[in-house]
Every structure is written in C-alpha cells, then in structure tokens.
Design a protein around this motif. Structure first.
Motif, PDB file in Angstrom:
ATOM      1  N   PHE A 223       0.835  -1.200   0.000  1.00 51.03           N
ATOM      2  CA  PHE A 223       0.000   0.000   0.000  1.00 51.03           C
ATOM      3  C   PHE A 223       0.873   1.256   0.000  1.00 51.03           C
ATOM      4  CE2 PHE A 223      -2.361   3.370   2.171  1.00 51.03           C
ATOM      5  CZ  PHE A 223      -3.549   3.380   1.456  1.00 51.03           C
ATOM      6  N   VAL A 224       1.876   1.284   0.893  1.00 50.38           N
ATOM      7  CA  VAL A 224       2.763   2.443   0.975  1.00 50.38           C
ATOM      8  C   VAL A 224       3.552   2.606  -0.325  1.00 50.38           C
ATOM      9  CG1 VAL A 224       4.735   3.435   2.186  1.00 50.38           C
ATOM     10  CG2 VAL A 224       2.925   2.290   3.483  1.00 50.38           C
ATOM     11  N   ALA A 225       4.015   1.491  -0.895  1.00 52.93           N
ATOM     12  CA  ALA A 225       4.772   1.558  -2.151  1.00 52.93           C
ATOM     13  C   ALA A 225       3.896   2.079  -3.287  1.00 52.93           C
ATOM     14  CB  ALA A 225       5.332   0.182  -2.495  1.00 52.93           C
ATOM     15  N   THR A 226       2.632   1.663  -3.311  1.00 54.26           N
ATOM     16  CA  THR A 226       1.709   2.150  -4.339  1.00 54.26           C
ATOM     17  C   THR A 226       1.524   3.654  -4.220  1.00 54.26           C
ATOM     18  OG1 THR A 226       0.520   0.042  -4.406  1.00 54.26           O
ATOM     19  CG2 THR A 226      -0.645   1.972  -5.231  1.00 54.26           C
ATOM     20  N   LEU A 227       1.375   4.130  -2.993  1.00 56.33           N
ATOM     21  CA  LEU A 227       1.237   5.575  -2.785  1.00 56.33           C
ATOM     22  C   LEU A 227       2.474   6.307  -3.288  1.00 56.33           C
ATOM     23  CD1 LEU A 227      -0.425   7.907  -1.526  1.00 56.33           C
ATOM     24  CD2 LEU A 227       0.876   7.549   0.569  1.00 56.33           C
ATOM     25  N   ASP A 228       3.650   5.762  -3.031  1.00 57.76           N
ATOM     26  CA  ASP A 228       4.887   6.429  -3.452  1.00 57.76           C
ATOM     27  C   ASP A 228       4.973   6.554  -4.969  1.00 57.76           C
ATOM     28  OD1 ASP A 228       5.735   6.839  -0.869  1.00 57.76           O
ATOM     29  OD2 ASP A 228       6.968   5.035  -0.775  1.00 57.76           O
ATOM     30  N   THR A 229       4.420   5.583  -5.702  1.00 59.24           N
ATOM     31  CA  THR A 229       4.447   5.675  -7.166  1.00 59.24           C
ATOM     32  C   THR A 229       3.537   6.775  -7.691  1.00 59.24           C
ATOM     33  OG1 THR A 229       2.628   4.096  -7.529  1.00 59.24           O
ATOM     34  CG2 THR A 229       4.856   3.183  -7.307  1.00 59.24           C
ATOM     35  N   LEU A 230       2.623   7.257  -6.846  1.00 54.58           N
ATOM     36  CA  LEU A 230       1.663   8.280  -7.265  1.00 54.58           C
ATOM     37  C   LEU A 230       2.110   9.692  -6.932  1.00 54.58           C
ATOM     38  CD1 LEU A 230      -1.485   6.374  -5.971  1.00 54.58           C
ATOM     39  CD2 LEU A 230      -0.816   6.636  -8.364  1.00 54.58           C
ATOM     40  N   ARG A 231       3.239   9.814  -6.278  1.00 53.81           N
ATOM     41  CA  ARG A 231       3.731  11.133  -5.903  1.00 53.81           C
ATOM     42  C   ARG A 231       4.336  11.848  -7.117  1.00 53.81           C
ATOM     43  NH1 ARG A 231       3.642  11.553  -0.398  1.00 53.81           N
ATOM     44  NH2 ARG A 231       3.721   9.622   0.822  1.00 53.81           N
ATOM     45  N   GLY A 232       4.448  13.182  -6.989  1.00 54.94           N
ATOM     46  CA  GLY A 232       5.108  13.970  -8.021  1.00 54.94           C
ATOM     47  C   GLY A 232       4.285  14.187  -9.275  1.00 54.94           C
ATOM     48  N   ARG A 233       2.977  14.075  -9.172  1.00 49.13           N
ATOM     49  CA  ARG A 233       2.115  14.270 -10.344  1.00 49.13           C
ATOM     50  C   ARG A 233       1.119  15.393 -10.118  1.00 49.13           C
ATOM     51  NH1 ARG A 233       0.821   8.013 -12.277  1.00 49.13           N
ATOM     52  NH2 ARG A 233       2.946   7.206 -12.009  1.00 49.13           N
ATOM     53  N   GLY A 234       1.562  16.418  -9.412  1.00 47.91           N
ATOM     54  CA  GLY A 234       0.722  17.595  -9.220  1.00 47.91           C
ATOM     55  C   GLY A 234      -0.001  17.658  -7.898  1.00 47.91           C
ATOM     56  N   LEU A 235       0.019  16.563  -7.136  1.00 49.97           N
ATOM     57  CA  LEU A 235      -0.631  16.555  -5.832  1.00 49.97           C
ATOM     58  C   LEU A 235       0.400  16.302  -4.745  1.00 49.97           C
ATOM     59  CD1 LEU A 235      -3.854  14.413  -6.454  1.00 49.97           C
ATOM     60  CD2 LEU A 235      -3.617  16.899  -6.560  1.00 49.97           C
ATOM     61  N   ASP A 236       0.194  16.922  -3.589  1.00 49.47           N
ATOM     62  CA  ASP A 236       1.012  16.629  -2.413  1.00 49.47           C
ATOM     63  C   ASP A 236       0.250  15.597  -1.594  1.00 49.47           C
ATOM     64  OD1 ASP A 236       2.712  16.592  -0.294  1.00 49.47           O
ATOM     65  OD2 ASP A 236       2.274  18.620   0.415  1.00 49.47           O
ATOM     66  N   LEU A 237       0.785  14.396  -1.482  1.00 42.95           N
ATOM     67  CA  LEU A 237       0.103  13.288  -0.818  1.00 42.95           C
ATOM     68  C   LEU A 237       0.641  13.120   0.595  1.00 42.95           C
ATOM     69  CD1 LEU A 237       0.120  10.713  -3.750  1.00 42.95           C
ATOM     70  CD2 LEU A 237      -1.655  12.360  -3.136  1.00 42.95           C
ATOM     71  N   GLU A 238      -0.273  13.064   1.544  1.00 39.66           N
ATOM     72  CA  GLU A 238       0.082  12.950   2.957  1.00 39.66           C
ATOM     73  C   GLU A 238      -0.468  11.640   3.500  1.00 39.66           C
ATOM     74  OE1 GLU A 238      -1.962  15.128   6.527  1.00 39.66           O
ATOM     75  OE2 GLU A 238      -0.371  16.451   5.768  1.00 39.66           O
ATOM     76  N   LEU A 239       0.412  10.793   4.015  1.00 41.47           N
ATOM     77  CA  LEU A 239       0.034   9.475   4.542  1.00 41.47           C
ATOM     78  C   LEU A 239       0.046   9.490   6.062  1.00 41.47           C
ATOM     79  CD1 LEU A 239      -0.449   6.367   4.065  1.00 41.47           C
ATOM     80  CD2 LEU A 239       2.047   6.132   4.168  1.00 41.47           C
ATOM     81  N   THR A 240      -0.996   8.937   6.674  1.00 41.06           N
ATOM     82  CA  THR A 240      -1.031   8.767   8.123  1.00 41.06           C
ATOM     83  C   THR A 240      -1.442   7.328   8.446  1.00 41.06           C
ATOM     84  OG1 THR A 240      -3.345   9.495   8.289  1.00 41.06           O
ATOM     85  CG2 THR A 240      -1.632  11.184   8.531  1.00 41.06           C
ATOM     86  N   GLY A 241      -1.030   6.871   9.601  1.00 43.46           N
ATOM     87  CA  GLY A 241      -1.397   5.527  10.016  1.00 43.46           C
ATOM     88  C   GLY A 241      -0.166   4.659  10.234  1.00 43.46           C
ATOM     89  N   PRO A 242      -0.386   3.394  10.540  1.00 44.07           N
ATOM     90  CA  PRO A 242      -1.706   2.739  10.612  1.00 44.07           C
ATOM     91  C   PRO A 242      -2.444   3.054  11.909  1.00 44.07           C
ATOM     92  CG  PRO A 242       0.010   1.164  11.149  1.00 44.07           C
ATOM     93  CD  PRO A 242       0.716   2.429  10.763  1.00 44.07           C
ATOM     94  N   TRP A 243      -3.772   3.049  11.795  1.00 39.21           N
ATOM     95  CA  TRP A 243      -4.634   3.379  12.928  1.00 39.21           C
ATOM     96  C   TRP A 243      -5.613   2.233  13.203  1.00 39.21           C
ATOM     97  CZ3 TRP A 243      -2.513   7.599  14.651  1.00 39.21           C
ATOM     98  CH2 TRP A 243      -2.061   8.595  13.775  1.00 39.21           C
ATOM     99  N   ALA A 244      -6.281   2.367  14.332  1.00 38.68           N
ATOM    100  CA  ALA A 244      -7.452   1.523  14.573  1.00 38.68           C
ATOM    101  C   ALA A 244      -8.476   1.825  13.480  1.00 38.68           C
ATOM    102  CB  ALA A 244      -8.039   1.826  15.955  1.00 38.68           C
ATOM    103  N   PRO A 245      -9.313   0.863  13.128  1.00 43.09           N
ATOM    104  CA  PRO A 245     -10.212   1.034  11.971  1.00 43.09           C
ATOM    105  C   PRO A 245     -11.449   1.883  12.274  1.00 43.09           C
ATOM    106  CG  PRO A 245     -10.547  -1.119  12.933  1.00 43.09           C
ATOM    107  CD  PRO A 245      -9.402  -0.506  13.693  1.00 43.09           C
ATOM    108  N   TYR A 246     -11.223   3.141  12.647  1.00 40.76           N
ATOM    109  CA  TYR A 246     -12.337   4.017  13.005  1.00 40.76           C
ATOM    110  C   TYR A 246     -13.373   4.143  11.889  1.00 40.76           C
ATOM    111  CZ  TYR A 246      -9.564   5.733  16.993  1.00 40.76           C
ATOM    112  OH  TYR A 246      -8.840   5.841  18.147  1.00 40.76           O
TER     113      TYR A 246
END
Length: 262
Positions: A223-246
C-alpha cells in the motif's frame, strides 16, 4: 460522593486483548474490562457531573477539554487495536453502569462479531491529497485594450482567473480520483471523508482527497509503495497511520437504550 458513569472506548473479542491495568483513560481514570458473551468492552469510570447528558453538553463547548478527552480516548483505542481486532466506540459514549454495557454486548453481539471479523488482521491508513491554487485575480492597473474601461478590463481578468481556477480544480480532482482508485485496489475497503477546510487542515492548498483505507497487515508495504508511485504528479500526498479502523466499524448504538450516550 460524585455519581459515576461507565465510559466505553472499544469492543473486542474476549481473548487476545491487552491487560487493561496499564492503560489510563479520560481524566486519568484506570481502564478496566467488562466481558460478556465472548466480547470485551474496555471502559473506565467517569464523573456524571461532567459526563452526564446535560453537563456534557457544556463540556463539549470547551475545546481544550474535548481535545484532551479525544487524545485519551484515542490512546486506549490504539493500545487495544495493536493487540486484537477492535471496534472503536464513538467518542464520549457513557452508560449509567456496567449492567448497561453487558446488556449492550448481549444485544448487539452479532453486529460486533461481524465488524470484528471484517477488521481482523487489518488496519486503517489515511491519505490526504492537496493541490496548489492558482494565483488570484490580477490587480487593477493592467494593460487595457483601446477604448476599454478599467471596469471592463478588471472583469475580463476576473473571468480569466476563475477559468484558471476551474481548470486547475478539475485537473486536481481527476488526479485525486486516480490516486483513490489505485489505493482502493490494494485495500480491502475504502471511504472518502469530506475534505477539511484550511482552518482544520492547517494548509492553504485545496484538499482534494481525504481518504481512509482498510488494508491487510501483510499488504501494508505494498500500500505504501503504491502511494509512493503516485507522488510527483501535481498533488502533495500525505500518509497517516496505521490506525485503529475508526472509519470501518460504524455501529449505531442508539440513544433510546442508552440515555447517557451522547
């Protein structure tokens, strides 16, 4: 002597949970457990002169109190969820006594069991996507066409600015959809929350995605690796977690059967 209520943090299966003796809940109260029907509720005692229905309405107007309560609630939920599948309970859910909590576990046993089965071995990750906004309307005093009034020139600049903003927003929204689709393909479930306004996010950019993703523990790296491949395409992506499944354990506990549930 002040009357007390029973504050509920989370529901879990009866086996595998952490020892509550080391946990501290809201107001510094020790956390304990109530076990019934194969389920366990993590709870603590709270004074009803602050957590009763009417006093609580006043307490919720005190932002410092709300923040401190939310932090304590979150600490307990996270401690439980790190050890066992957990269904977090809504912030400031208070019952008049342990008997009501046991009755809740009996009455809603199947609902809790279904939710706990769904989140077992999984954690929630959050992803926010921000997009920069184009500059505002150019100031007055720009070059005007021959015979054009300053007011007409301003309106043209205003229209151009709005067009630029609209184009930028549509592009950012399209990119956000692509990000959400890619992350949802790895996750077991996903949910789009309402974007936060700048006062809450602390950022001036547009928030075009506020997503929550339920991810198998063994797919967290993917999941984290997939997010990293999406960076640098015009959006600033912010990742948080892992959390309890609120975001994936919503169970409406109702109010008629729990008069002090706020």
């Amino acid at each position: 002597m002040t009357e007390t209520g029973t504050y509920v943090y989370a529901i879990a299966h009866g086996a595998g949970g952490p020892d509550p003796s080391g946990l501290e809940g809201v107001g510094g109260a020790p956390v304990r457990t109530i076990e019934h029907a194969g389920l366990v509720a993590y709870v603590s005692a709270v004074p009803l002169d602050r957590f009763g229905e009417e006093p609580l309405r006043r307490s919720l107007e005190d932002l410092d109190w709300v923040e401190a309560t939310a932090r304590a609630h979150h600490r307990v939920v996270e401690a439980v969820s790190e050890a066992v599948a957990t269904a977090p309970v809504r912030l400031v859910t208070v019952y008049t006594g342990e008997e009501q909590v046991s009755a809740l576990l009996e009455r809603r046993h199947d609902d809790f069991a279904e939710v706990l089965s769904h989140v077992a071995g999984r954690r929630e990750w959050g992803v926010k996507a921000y997009a920069g906004q184009p500059a505002g309307t150019p100031p007055s005093g720009g070059r005007e066409q021959e015979g054009e009034s300053p007011g007409t020139a301003y309106l043209k600049r205003r229209q151009a600015s709005l067009h630029d903003r609209g184009t930028a927003w549509r592009h950012a929204a399209t990119e956000a959809e692509r990000v959400d689709a890619a992350l949802s393909a790895v996750a077991v479930a996903s949910r789009r929350h309402r974007p936060q306004d700048p006062e809450l996010s602390g950022r001036e950019e547009w928030m075009v995605l506020n997503g929550a993703y339920l991810v198998d523990d063994d797919l967290a790296d993917e999941f984290v690796a997939t997010l990293d491949t999406l960076r640098g395409r015009g959006l600033d992506l912010e990742l948080t977690g892992p959390w309890a499944p609120y975001s994936f354990t919503d169970i409406d506990l109702g109010t008629a059967e729990a008069p002090d549930d706020v």
